[in-house]
Motif scaffolding. Structure first.
Motif, mmCIF file in Angstrom:
data_model
loop_
_atom_site.group_PDB
_atom_site.id
_atom_site.type_symbol
_atom_site.label_atom_id
_atom_site.label_comp_id
_atom_site.label_asym_id
_atom_site.label_seq_id
_atom_site.Cartn_x
_atom_site.Cartn_y
_atom_site.Cartn_z
ATOM 1 N N ALA A 39 -6.073 2.851 6.830
ATOM 2 C CA ALA A 39 -6.299 2.305 5.492
ATOM 3 C C ALA A 39 -5.850 0.850 5.417
ATOM 4 C CB ALA A 39 -5.555 3.147 4.459
ATOM 5 N N LYS A 40 -4.680 0.559 5.978
ATOM 6 C CA LYS A 40 -4.139 -0.798 5.905
ATOM 7 C C LYS A 40 -4.959 -1.777 6.737
ATOM 8 C CE LYS A 40 0.402 -1.213 5.616
ATOM 9 N NZ LYS A 40 1.858 -1.030 5.856
ATOM 10 N N GLU A 41 -5.556 -1.305 7.811
ATOM 11 C CA GLU A 41 -6.409 -2.176 8.619
ATOM 12 C C GLU A 41 -7.666 -2.569 7.842
ATOM 13 O OE1 GLU A 41 -8.851 -2.131 12.876
ATOM 14 O OE2 GLU A 41 -7.207 -0.726 12.534
ATOM 15 N N ILE A 42 -8.267 -1.607 7.132
ATOM 16 C CA ILE A 42 -9.438 -1.914 6.309
ATOM 17 C C ILE A 42 -9.063 -2.882 5.192
ATOM 18 C CG2 ILE A 42 -11.118 -0.928 4.686
ATOM 19 C CD1 ILE A 42 -11.150 1.582 6.424
ATOM 20 N N LEU B 289 -7.064 0.430 -1.180
ATOM 21 C CA LEU B 289 -8.249 0.681 -0.379
ATOM 22 C C LEU B 289 -9.457 0.878 -1.288
ATOM 23 C CD1 LEU B 289 -9.490 1.230 2.444
ATOM 24 C CD2 LEU B 289 -8.931 3.656 2.076
ATOM 25 N N CYS B 290 -10.509 0.117 -1.041
ATOM 26 C CA CYS B 290 -11.738 0.241 -1.821
ATOM 27 C C CYS B 290 -12.554 1.428 -1.315
ATOM 28 C CB CYS B 290 -12.559 -1.040 -1.703
ATOM 29 S SG CYS B 290 -14.116 -0.983 -2.604
ATOM 30 N N ILE B 291 -12.898 2.345 -2.222
ATOM 31 C CA ILE B 291 -13.766 3.486 -1.931
ATOM 32 C C ILE B 291 -15.087 3.245 -2.633
ATOM 33 C CG2 ILE B 291 -14.049 5.988 -2.102
ATOM 34 C CD1 ILE B 291 -11.612 5.390 -0.487
ATOM 35 N N MET B 292 -16.194 3.199 -1.884
ATOM 36 C CA MET B 292 -17.483 2.953 -2.540
ATOM 37 C C MET B 292 -18.644 3.344 -1.635
ATOM 38 S SD MET B 292 -18.139 -1.158 -2.366
ATOM 39 C CE MET B 292 -18.662 -1.948 -0.847
ATOM 40 N N TYR C 206 0.823 -1.215 0.000
ATOM 41 C CA TYR C 206 0.000 0.000 0.000
ATOM 42 C C TYR C 206 0.857 1.264 0.000
ATOM 43 C CZ TYR C 206 -3.222 3.581 1.752
ATOM 44 O OH TYR C 206 -3.963 4.728 1.920
ATOM 45 N N GLU C 207 1.895 1.279 0.819
ATOM 46 C CA GLU C 207 2.704 2.494 0.967
ATOM 47 C C GLU C 207 3.509 2.830 -0.291
ATOM 48 O OE1 GLU C 207 4.785 -1.003 2.999
ATOM 49 O OE2 GLU C 207 2.767 -0.118 2.905
ATOM 50 N N LYS C 208 3.623 1.895 -1.222
ATOM 51 C CA LYS C 208 4.367 2.123 -2.462
ATOM 52 C C LYS C 208 3.468 2.589 -3.610
ATOM 53 C CE LYS C 208 8.356 0.620 -0.818
ATOM 54 N NZ LYS C 208 9.514 1.537 -0.635
ATOM 55 N N LYS C 209 2.206 2.728 -3.357
ATOM 56 C CA LYS C 209 1.265 3.075 -4.421
ATOM 57 C C LYS C 209 1.107 4.590 -4.544
ATOM 58 C CE LYS C 209 -1.359 -1.209 -3.603
ATOM 59 N NZ LYS C 209 -1.813 -1.851 -4.821
ATOM 60 N N GLU D 163 -2.382 6.193 7.322
ATOM 61 C CA GLU D 163 -2.029 4.972 6.607
ATOM 62 C C GLU D 163 -2.433 3.727 7.386
ATOM 63 O OE1 GLU D 163 2.172 2.931 5.819
ATOM 64 O OE2 GLU D 163 1.858 4.683 4.528
ATOM 65 N N LYS D 164 -2.266 3.757 8.696
ATOM 66 C CA LYS D 164 -2.605 2.596 9.514
ATOM 67 C C LYS D 164 -4.068 2.233 9.383
ATOM 68 C CE LYS D 164 -2.472 0.849 14.270
ATOM 69 N NZ LYS D 164 -2.138 1.154 15.687
#
Length: 395
Positions: free
Chosen positions: A345-348, A298-301, A216-219, A342-343
Motif C-alpha cells: 500500500a505504501k509503495e503505491i 491509498l486510492c481505491i478506484m 498511513y500506519e496511523k490511519k 502495508e508495504k
C-alpha cells in the motif's frame, strides 16, 4: 474559502487588465520556456502531445448546437467564438472563463476557436478546447438503441456552418460524417478522442493538492467516501457496500435521491484519517482524485473512463492506485490484501505522490497551457511557430 476568494480576485484582476499587456508579453514568455532544462522540455513536449493529439490543419467554425444537454458517450458539435468574446457569461460557470482567459488573453482578439465548457463525457465533431474527454478504449460510442442512433446521426449530419453540411475535414479518416458514424455503429469501434484538446480548466476544484500530516500506519482501517451520488454507477456502489464493516460511505447530495445513505459533508482534512479513500468518477473525472493521490491514503478506484489535464489515462493500476473492478466485485479481496500488506500500500502511495508532483510547478503548467494553445492556433492557420517551438512540438 480563503483560497476561493484569492482565486476569484486573480480572475477579476486578469479580466480588468487590458489584453494588450499580456499579448505584448507572449513572446518573452515563450522564449523563457526554452531556457528550461532539456529533460523538462522533453516532459513538456510529451504532455502537450498528449493534450493536443492532432498534427493536421483544421478550421474552427460554428455549428448548430444541440438543444438539450449532450448525452454521455455520444458525438456532439462544440461551441465557436472569437477570443475577444471569451467573457464572463451566464452560459457557463465563471471558473471556465477565469481558467481559459488566463491563457487566451495572450493571443490576438480576432483569433477564433471551438471550445466546450462543461463536463465533457462525450466526443466532439471538430477540434476544440475542453476540460475533459473520454479515454479511448474505455468509452464506447453510445449506439445501443435506435433513439441514440438517430441522435448521433442528427448531430453529425444536420450541423451547419453557413448552410454547409459537415465535410470530411472535420473527421480524421476522410469519410463523411454519416459514413463514419455508420461504421462506428456497425462495428462498435471506439471513437477517436483527438478532437478534444485539453486545457487546464476548473483547476481550483480539480487541482487542489493538500498536505497530509498523518502517516498511513496511523490511519483507520476503513474505506471512506463522501460525495454526491446522482449517477447510476455511484448509486450502485452505495447500495452494495453502505453497510459493509470495512466501509464508511455517505451520499452528500440531495437527500431526496438517497435518503437512506445521506450523511453530512466533511472536510478533506477529515478524510485523511482513513487508510483507504474511494475515488469514483462523477459526470466525467473524479474531482477528489488529485488530492487523494497526493495524500498518505491509498486510492481505491476503477480504471478511469475520462481524463483531464491530470492525464488520468497515464495512471497505472496497482502502481498509482489500487484497481477496483468495474462491477466493484473485488472490493473485499482488495481491502483484505492491503490490510495485510502495508508495504504494498505504501509503495503505491509513494508512486501516486510522485505522479502528483509533476503538476505542481507553476512555470511548467504555464508552459504547457500556452503551448497547447500555440499548437491549436498554428494548426488552425492563425499564427506561426518559432523554430524552437516547431522542434519541440514535432513539426
Amino acid at each position: 474559502m480563503g483560497a476561493k476568494i484569492i482565486y476569484n480576485l486573480k480572475g477579476i484582476y486578469r479580466m480588468l487588465l487590458p489584453r494588450a499587456i499580456p499579448q505584448a508579453l507572449l513572446e518573452s514568455k515563450l522564449k523563457a520556456i526554452f531556457t528550461l532544462d532539456v529533460r523538462i522540455l522533453d516532459s513538456i513536449a510529451a504532455r502537450v502531445a498528449h493534450y493536443h493529439k492532432l498534427n493536421t490543419h483544421f478550421t474552427p467554425k460554428p455549428f448548430a448546437l444541440p438543444a438539450t444537454k449532450p448525452m454521455r458517450d455520444t458525438i456532439v458539435p462544440p461551441h465557436f467564438g472569437y477570443l475577444r468574446e471569451n467573457k464572463l457569461s451566464k452560459d457557463h460557470s465563471s471558473v471556465y472563463f477565469y481558467d481559459s482567459y488566463q491563457w487566451t488573453r495572450y493571443f490576438p482578439d480576432h483569433f477564433v476557436w471551438n471550445y466546450e465548457f462543461s463536463d465533457v463525457n462525450y466526443y466532439l465533431t471538430s477540434p476544440a478546447i475542453t476540460k475533459t474527454r473520454p479515454i479511448d478504449g474505455r468509452v464506447m460510442l453510445r449506439s445501443n438503441n435506435s433513439d441514440d442512433l438517430v441522435d448521433c446521426h442528427a448531430l453529425l449530419t444536420n450541423n451547419t456552418c453557413n448552410d454547409e453540411r459537415l465535410d470530411s475535414s472535420t473527421l480524421s479518416d476522410g469519410k463523411t460524417a454519416l459514413q463514419t458514424n455508420k461504421l462506428l455503429t456497425e462495428t462498435s469501434q471506439t471513437h477517436n478522442n483527438a478532437n478534444s484538446i485539453i486545457l487546464q480548466l476548473e483547476k481550483h476544484r480539480h487541482f487542489s493538492f493538500i498536505k497530509d500530516p498523518i502517516p498511513y500506519e496511523k490511519k483507520h482501517d476503513l474505506l471512506f467516501f463522501r460525495g454526491a451520488c446522482p449517477q447510476e454507477h455511484r448509486s450502485k456502489f452505495l447500495q452494495q457496500y453502505f453497510s459493509h464493516p470495512l466501509c464508511n460511505l455517505g451520499h452528500t447530495g440531495s437527500a431526496d435521491e438517497h435518503p437512506a445513505y445521506t450523511k453530512p459533508k466533511i472536510s478533506k482534512k477529515e478524510h485523511l484519517h482513513y487508510k483507504f479513500l474511494l475515488s469514483l468518477e462523477g459526470n466525467d473525472v473524479a474531482s477528489n482524485l488529485k488530492w487523494i493521490l497526493g495524500s498518505n491514503s491509498l486510492c481505491i478506484m476503477p480504471k478511469p473512463r475520462y481524463e483531464s489535464w491530470f492525464m488520468e489515462e497515464k495512471l497505472q493500476e496497482n502502481v498509482h492506485y489500487a484497481l477496483l473492478d468495474d462491477d466493484y466485485g473485488n472490493l473485499d479481496s482488495l481491502l483484505e490484501f492491503f490490510l495485510h500488506n502495508e508495504k504494498a500500500a505504501k509503495e503505491i502511495i509513494h508512486n501516486a505522490n510522485i505522479y502528483c508532483q509533476a503538476f505542481q510547478n507553476p512555470h511548467i503548467e504555464e508552459a504547457c497551457n500556452l503551448l497547447v494553445l500555440r499548437k491549436y492556433f498554428y494548426l488552425s492557420d492563425q499564427g506561426n511557430l518559432s523554430p524552437n517551438e516547431r522542434d519541440l512540438l514535432g513539426f
